[in-house]
Design an enzyme around this catalytic site. Structure first.
Site, short mmCIF file in Angstrom:
data_model
loop_
_atom_site.label_atom_id
_atom_site.label_comp_id
_atom_site.label_asym_id
_atom_site.label_seq_id
_atom_site.Cartn_x
_atom_site.Cartn_y
_atom_site.Cartn_z
N ASP A 133 -5.82 6.31 10.71
CA ASP A 133 -5.23 5.38 9.75
C ASP A 133 -4.55 4.24 10.51
O ASP A 133 -3.76 4.49 11.42
CB ASP A 133 -4.21 6.11 8.86
CG ASP A 133 -3.88 5.31 7.61
OD1 ASP A 133 -4.69 4.47 7.20
OD2 ASP A 133 -2.79 5.54 7.05
N TYR A 135 -2.66 0.12 10.36
CA TYR A 135 -1.41 -0.46 9.86
C TYR A 135 -1.62 -1.96 9.91
O TYR A 135 -0.89 -2.68 10.56
CB TYR A 135 -0.31 0.01 10.81
CG TYR A 135 1.13 -0.22 10.43
CD1 TYR A 135 1.64 0.21 9.21
CD2 TYR A 135 2.00 -0.82 11.33
CE1 TYR A 135 2.98 0.03 8.90
CE2 TYR A 135 3.34 -0.99 11.03
CZ TYR A 135 3.82 -0.57 9.81
OH TYR A 135 5.16 -0.74 9.52
N HIS A 140 2.72 -5.84 4.86
CA HIS A 140 3.25 -4.48 4.80
C HIS A 140 4.09 -4.17 6.03
O HIS A 140 5.22 -3.67 5.93
CB HIS A 140 2.10 -3.48 4.69
CG HIS A 140 2.51 -2.04 4.78
ND1 HIS A 140 3.29 -1.42 3.82
CD2 HIS A 140 2.30 -1.10 5.74
CE1 HIS A 140 3.51 -0.16 4.17
NE2 HIS A 140 2.93 0.06 5.34
N GLU A 205 0.13 5.10 -0.90
CA GLU A 205 -0.17 3.89 -0.12
C GLU A 205 -1.55 3.40 -0.53
O GLU A 205 -2.54 4.13 -0.43
CB GLU A 205 -0.12 4.16 1.39
CG GLU A 205 1.30 4.36 1.90
CD GLU A 205 1.41 4.35 3.43
OE1 GLU A 205 0.39 4.56 4.11
OE2 GLU A 205 2.53 4.13 3.92
N GLU A 207 -4.82 1.70 0.04
CA GLU A 207 -5.60 1.38 1.23
C GLU A 207 -7.09 1.36 0.88
O GLU A 207 -7.51 1.84 -0.17
CB GLU A 207 -5.39 2.42 2.34
CG GLU A 207 -3.93 2.59 2.75
CD GLU A 207 -3.76 3.37 4.05
OE1 GLU A 207 -4.74 3.47 4.83
OE2 GLU A 207 -2.65 3.87 4.29
N ASP A 240 -3.11 7.03 0.84
CA ASP A 240 -2.46 7.80 1.92
C ASP A 240 -1.08 8.25 1.42
O ASP A 240 -0.08 7.58 1.64
CB ASP A 240 -2.34 6.91 3.16
CG ASP A 240 -1.57 7.57 4.28
OD1 ASP A 240 -1.53 8.80 4.34
OD2 ASP A 240 -0.99 6.83 5.11
N ARG A 244 8.38 9.86 2.43
CA ARG A 244 9.19 8.90 3.19
C ARG A 244 10.41 9.53 3.85
O ARG A 244 10.83 9.12 4.92
CB ARG A 244 9.65 7.76 2.27
CG ARG A 244 8.52 6.97 1.65
CD ARG A 244 7.66 6.33 2.70
NE ARG A 244 6.61 5.51 2.08
CZ ARG A 244 5.55 5.07 2.73
NH1 ARG A 244 5.38 5.35 4.02
NH2 ARG A 244 4.64 4.34 2.11
N GLN A 247 9.17 11.33 6.81
CA GLN A 247 8.73 10.33 7.80
C GLN A 247 9.91 9.75 8.57
O GLN A 247 9.87 9.59 9.79
CB GLN A 247 7.98 9.21 7.07
CG GLN A 247 7.37 8.15 7.97
CD GLN A 247 6.56 7.13 7.16
OE1 GLN A 247 6.44 7.22 5.94
NE2 GLN A 247 6.01 6.15 7.85
N LYS A 260 2.48 12.66 6.52
CA LYS A 260 1.20 12.14 6.04
C LYS A 260 0.04 13.12 6.17
O LYS A 260 -1.09 12.76 5.90
CB LYS A 260 0.87 10.85 6.81
CG LYS A 260 1.75 9.67 6.38
CD LYS A 260 1.67 8.52 7.31
CE LYS A 260 2.51 7.35 6.81
NZ LYS A 260 1.94 6.66 5.64
N THR A 264 -4.67 13.12 1.54
CA THR A 264 -5.17 11.75 1.47
C THR A 264 -6.32 11.78 0.46
O THR A 264 -7.22 12.60 0.58
CB THR A 264 -5.71 11.28 2.85
OG1 THR A 264 -4.67 11.43 3.82
CG2 THR A 264 -6.16 9.83 2.80
N GLU A 378 7.95 -0.20 -0.54
CA GLU A 378 8.06 -1.66 -0.55
C GLU A 378 8.29 -2.20 -1.95
O GLU A 378 9.09 -3.11 -2.15
CB GLU A 378 6.74 -2.29 -0.07
CG GLU A 378 6.51 -2.36 1.39
CD GLU A 378 5.12 -2.92 1.62
OE1 GLU A 378 4.97 -4.15 1.66
OE2 GLU A 378 4.18 -2.13 1.73
CA CA Z 1 -1.16 4.62 5.68
#
Ligand code: CA
Length: 432
Positions: A133, A135, A140, A205, A207, A240, A244, A247, A260, A264, A378
């Site tokens: 994965d 970024y 972001h 997330e 993606e 994903d 948090r 994390q 994570k 997924t 976000e």
């Molecule tokens: Ca991700």
């Protein structure tokens, strides 16, 4: 508009996902053949059973290696064949489903090979050996970075290389699979002490994922950036799921781990790069102050794909009452700083070998405005600006019972709409 005549129900609908110009590949079980996953091509409201079509001789004219790959219970063998064979298969299926001499419209076995798409039990399209994965969205990375490191939102490496981490392939699931809230270590203050329990800050997330295709590179060899696009088999929507609070406590110094690795989700139909070619655009634009790219990441024909995406949430109560899901963000996959070719070139720059069916995630896709932020962290700015759902309840992060729905499509005037279907997952309570 739809450029090619196609007689399959739903194929000519202007707002449909799967016109004949799309023909995405997927793996599914049909209701009358449970336990026998096989490849399908989605078309309109239906899907063409490739294994059954091969059995009735409808793939005659295709090279035996292609027909054989299209009878396997996963797409890995087909993905391994390469661009010329993918195009031959696509052209052949187009012939079966349109009005030409190869059309199966009046074939006695038509109804045995063309099944109602809604009746299929979709499976993962490939056996995913490895998942990485990235970024790659500057918006972001800047947004998240500014929450945790206000003085230095982007780390010094960020504009020099596509940052990524090696993800977990075993917990990748297909659209519709429930997502169990993970447990983990979390802290009330920055330096502990930690406690163990269900994550309170569960997030999605937004993606895109790209499946690697063609012969893999041998260990110790690179895939040059100018050849990387040949290895892009096709795209799926990817969610994903991220914890948090887990994390935040675990991610330094080696990056994401348990935050994570629990789930997924990907959409089931792999939309090929051939279907997406009209929606590719040069990119991405670099700012005047951006550093020069090292040569191994530079390709004059590099591109991004304008896939328009939206994220919606439906609470359990909304679904019970038939209330439509609330759209909380939207964006485009064109809004990326790093391209898929650059991710692949960088990934293999050490000689790391890729294999057909490997999956690369783009990283959260966020755009320049608040409504285009691709995750709750976000979108609600760490929970300080909650979003309101159609049932009047507020969300800072995801609650048990929430269903996250991601949709994507390519749309341009004068071109048929190329859709991805949906990538859904409903949050279920943590294991007791
Ligand atoms: Ca991700």
């Amino acid at each position: 508009m739809t450029a090619t005549n196609c007689w399959v129900p739903g194929a000519a609908r202007a707002d449909g996902d799967f016109p004949i110009e799309n023909l995405p590949w997927g793996i599914a079980e049909r209701p009358d053949r449970p336990g026998e996953p096989r490849p399908f091509a989605a078309i309109g409201d239906c899907a063409l059973d490739m294994a059954e079509a091969a059995g009735f001789g409808m793939l005659e004219g295709l090279a035996p290696r292609i027909a054989s790959a299209l009878r396997q219970p996963a797409l890995n063998a087909f993905m391994a064949l390469g661009q010329d064979d993918w195009r031959a298969a696509r052209a052949h299926v187009t012939g079966l489903l349109s009005g030409g001499p190869r059309s199966i419209e009046r074939h006695a076995r038509r109804d045995a090979v063309l099944v109602d798409r809604g009746s299929l039990r979709m499976r993962l399209p490939a056996e995913i050996g490895d998942y990485t994965d990235f970024y790659a969205s500057e918006h972001h990375a800047t947004n998240v970075g500014s929450m945790f490191r206000p003085n230095q939102p982007l780390m010094p490496n960020w504009k020099h290389l596509p940052v990524g981490y090696h993800g977990r392939a075993s917990s990748i699931v297909v659209d519709g699979t429930p997502v169990r809230r993970p447990c983990g270590q979390t802290v009330a203050s920055d330096d502990g002490p930690p406690s163990f329990g269900p994550s309170k800050l569960l997030d999605h997330e937004l993606e895109m994922g790209v499946f690697f295709g063609g012969q893999g590179n041998a260990l110790g060899t690179r895939i040059p950036v100018a050849r990387a696009a040949e290895h892009l088999f096709g795209l799926v929507i990817l969610n994903d799921w991220s914890a948090r609070d887990v994390q935040k406590w675990e991610y330094q110094p080696l990056g994401p781990f348990n935050a994570k690795n629990f789930c997924t989700t990907i959409s089931p139909w792999v939309v090929t790069m051939d279907a997406l070619r009209p929606f590719c655009m040069p990119g991405p634009a670099r700012g005047a102050d951006d550093p020069a790219m090292l040569d191994y990441l530079r390709w004059s024909d590099d591109f991004v794909v304008d896939v328009r995406l939206e994220v919606l949430i439906a609470s359990a109560g909304m679904r019970e009452r038939g209330v439509a899901p609330t759209r909380i963000s939207y964006g485009t996959f064109a809004d990326m700083y790093w391209t898929m070719s650059q991710m692949l070139a960088h990934h293999t720059s050490t000689g790391c070998n890729m294999r057909p069916g490997d999956l690369l995630g783009s990283g959260t896709i966020s755009g320049p405005v608040k409504e285009s932020r691709g995750c709750m962290l976000e979108r609600t700015w760490r929970g300080t600006e909650p979003v309101t759902l159609a049932d009047g309840t507020e969300r800072r992060f995801l609650q048990d019972g929430d269903e996250v729905i991601i949709r994507g499509s390519c749309e341009q005037p004068g071109l048929p709409r190329i859709g991805f279907g949906e990538c859904r997952g409903t949050v279920v309570p943590a294991q007791a």
